[in-house]
Scaffold this motif. Structure first.
Motif, PDB file in Angstrom:
ATOM      1  N   LEU A  17       0.860  -1.177   0.000  1.00  0.00           N
ATOM      2  CA  LEU A  17       0.000   0.000   0.000  1.00  0.00           C
ATOM      3  C   LEU A  17       0.896   1.226   0.000  1.00  0.00           C
ATOM      4  N   ARG A  18       0.368   2.326  -0.532  1.00  0.00           N
ATOM      5  CA  ARG A  18       1.066   3.595  -0.430  1.00  0.00           C
ATOM      6  C   ARG A  18       0.158   4.611   0.236  1.00  0.00           C
ATOM      7  N   LEU A  19       0.619   5.129   1.340  1.00  0.00           N
ATOM      8  CA  LEU A  19      -0.100   6.184   2.044  1.00  0.00           C
ATOM      9  C   LEU A  19       0.400   7.543   1.576  1.00  0.00           C
ATOM     10  N   PHE A  31       9.192  21.807   7.162  1.00  0.00           N
ATOM     11  CA  PHE A  31       8.759  20.836   8.155  1.00  0.00           C
ATOM     12  C   PHE A  31       9.481  19.504   7.988  1.00  0.00           C
ATOM     13  N   SER A  32       9.892  18.922   9.094  1.00  0.00           N
ATOM     14  CA  SER A  32      10.212  17.503   9.115  1.00  0.00           C
ATOM     15  C   SER A  32       8.904  16.744   9.265  1.00  0.00           C
ATOM     16  N   MET A  33       8.798  15.625   8.588  1.00  0.00           N
ATOM     17  CA  MET A  33       7.538  14.879   8.561  1.00  0.00           C
ATOM     18  C   MET A  33       7.746  13.457   9.047  1.00  0.00           C
ATOM     19  N   GLY A  34       6.711  12.942   9.694  1.00  0.00           N
ATOM     20  CA  GLY A  34       6.800  11.581  10.206  1.00  0.00           C
ATOM     21  C   GLY A  34       5.515  10.820  10.016  1.00  0.00           C
ATOM     22  N   TRP A  35       5.652   9.510  10.060  1.00  0.00           N
ATOM     23  CA  TRP A  35       4.499   8.617  10.090  1.00  0.00           C
ATOM     24  C   TRP A  35       4.546   7.847  11.409  1.00  0.00           C
ATOM     25  N   VAL A  78       3.798  14.019   1.603  1.00  0.00           N
ATOM     26  CA  VAL A  78       4.728  13.001   2.060  1.00  0.00           C
ATOM     27  C   VAL A  78       4.064  11.641   1.861  1.00  0.00           C
ATOM     28  N   TYR A  79       4.871  10.655   1.527  1.00  0.00           N
ATOM     29  CA  TYR A  79       4.356   9.328   1.204  1.00  0.00           C
ATOM     30  C   TYR A  79       4.970   8.278   2.122  1.00  0.00           C
ATOM     31  N   LEU A  80       4.253   7.184   2.256  1.00  0.00           N
ATOM     32  CA  LEU A  80       4.794   6.011   2.934  1.00  0.00           C
ATOM     33  C   LEU A  80       4.461   4.802   2.061  1.00  0.00           C
ATOM     34  N   GLN A  81       5.465   4.294   1.380  1.00  0.00           N
ATOM     35  CA  GLN A  81       5.314   3.086   0.589  1.00  0.00           C
ATOM     36  C   GLN A  81       5.542   1.889   1.503  1.00  0.00           C
ATOM     37  N   MET A  82       4.558   1.024   1.583  1.00  0.00           N
ATOM     38  CA  MET A  82       4.623  -0.118   2.487  1.00  0.00           C
ATOM     39  C   MET A  82       4.576  -1.397   1.661  1.00  0.00           C
ATOM     40  N   ASN A  83       5.640  -2.149   1.719  1.00  0.00           N
ATOM     41  CA  ASN A  83       5.743  -3.416   0.996  1.00  0.00           C
ATOM     42  C   ASN A  83       5.861  -4.576   1.979  1.00  0.00           C
ATOM     43  N   SER A  84       5.632  -5.755   1.487  1.00  0.00           N
ATOM     44  CA  SER A  84       5.751  -6.971   2.309  1.00  0.00           C
ATOM     45  C   SER A  84       4.994  -6.812   3.616  1.00  0.00           C
ATOM     46  N   LEU A  85       3.778  -6.365   3.518  1.00  0.00           N
ATOM     47  CA  LEU A  85       2.990  -6.084   4.711  1.00  0.00           C
ATOM     48  C   LEU A  85       2.698  -7.351   5.499  1.00  0.00           C
ATOM     49  N   LYS A  86       2.653  -7.187   6.808  1.00  0.00           N
ATOM     50  CA  LYS A  86       2.398  -8.283   7.736  1.00  0.00           C
ATOM     51  C   LYS A  86       1.147  -7.965   8.546  1.00  0.00           C
ATOM     52  N   PRO A  87       0.494  -8.975   9.079  1.00  0.00           N
ATOM     53  CA  PRO A  87      -0.687  -8.710   9.921  1.00  0.00           C
ATOM     54  C   PRO A  87      -0.377  -7.765  11.079  1.00  0.00           C
ATOM     55  N   GLU A  88       0.823  -7.824  11.599  1.00  0.00           N
ATOM     56  CA  GLU A  88       1.178  -6.945  12.717  1.00  0.00           C
ATOM     57  C   GLU A  88       1.366  -5.488  12.296  1.00  0.00           C
ATOM     58  N   ASP A  89       1.303  -5.199  11.018  1.00  0.00           N
ATOM     59  CA  ASP A  89       1.312  -3.817  10.546  1.00  0.00           C
ATOM     60  C   ASP A  89      -0.085  -3.184  10.605  1.00  0.00           C
ATOM     61  N   THR A  90      -1.078  -3.976  10.930  1.00  0.00           N
ATOM     62  CA  THR A  90      -2.435  -3.457  11.032  1.00  0.00           C
ATOM     63  C   THR A  90      -2.513  -2.376  12.100  1.00  0.00           C
TER      64      THR A  90
END
Length: 122
Positions: A17-19, A31-35, A78-90
């Motif tokens: 997913l990409r946020l 600004f510094s940005m964070g997720w 700002v983006y967050l590309q999330m690969n190889s997602l795991k159930p614990e990333d929920t």
């Protein structure tokens, strides 16, 4: 500065997913940005951050090598590309911003988006 996060959804384990986090105002590039993320019943935790000037990035150990944070100052996003997602990333994922230097502490951030839910099924 107002932040609007989007891009969450339901994905199977191993998927991607990409946020996105769109910022209003002309000060985004300063600004510094964070997720950050908050799983049910758990405290909000740091995920990734990116500096305002040279776009250096920092990651929590739990996502290192799987997630990538980036920014487009021309689009105030700002983006967050999330690969190889795991159930614990929920979790509900939040973007946050602060003027000046980057920090990984939740308490250091002044501006927060509303959160977007990411659900990873096994």
């Amino acid at each position: 500065v107002q932040l609007q996060a989007s891009g969450g959804g339901l994905v199977q384990a191993g998927g991607s997913l990409r946020l996105s986090c769109a910022a209003s105002g002309r000060t985004f590039r300063s600004f510094s940005m964070g997720w950050f993320r908050q799983a049910p019943g758990k405290e909000r935790e740091f995920v990734a951050a990116i500096t305002r000037i040279d776009a250096s990035t920092y990651y929590a150990d739990s996502v290192k090598g799987r997630f990538t944070i980036s920014r487009d100052n021309a689009k105030n996003t700002v983006y967050l590309q999330m690969n190889s997602l795991k159930p614990e990333d929920t979790a509900v994922y939040y973007c946050a911003g602060r003027p000046g230097y980057l920090y990984t502490s939740i308490n250091a951030y002044d501006y927060w988006g509303q959160g977007t839910l990411v659900t990873v099924s096994s």
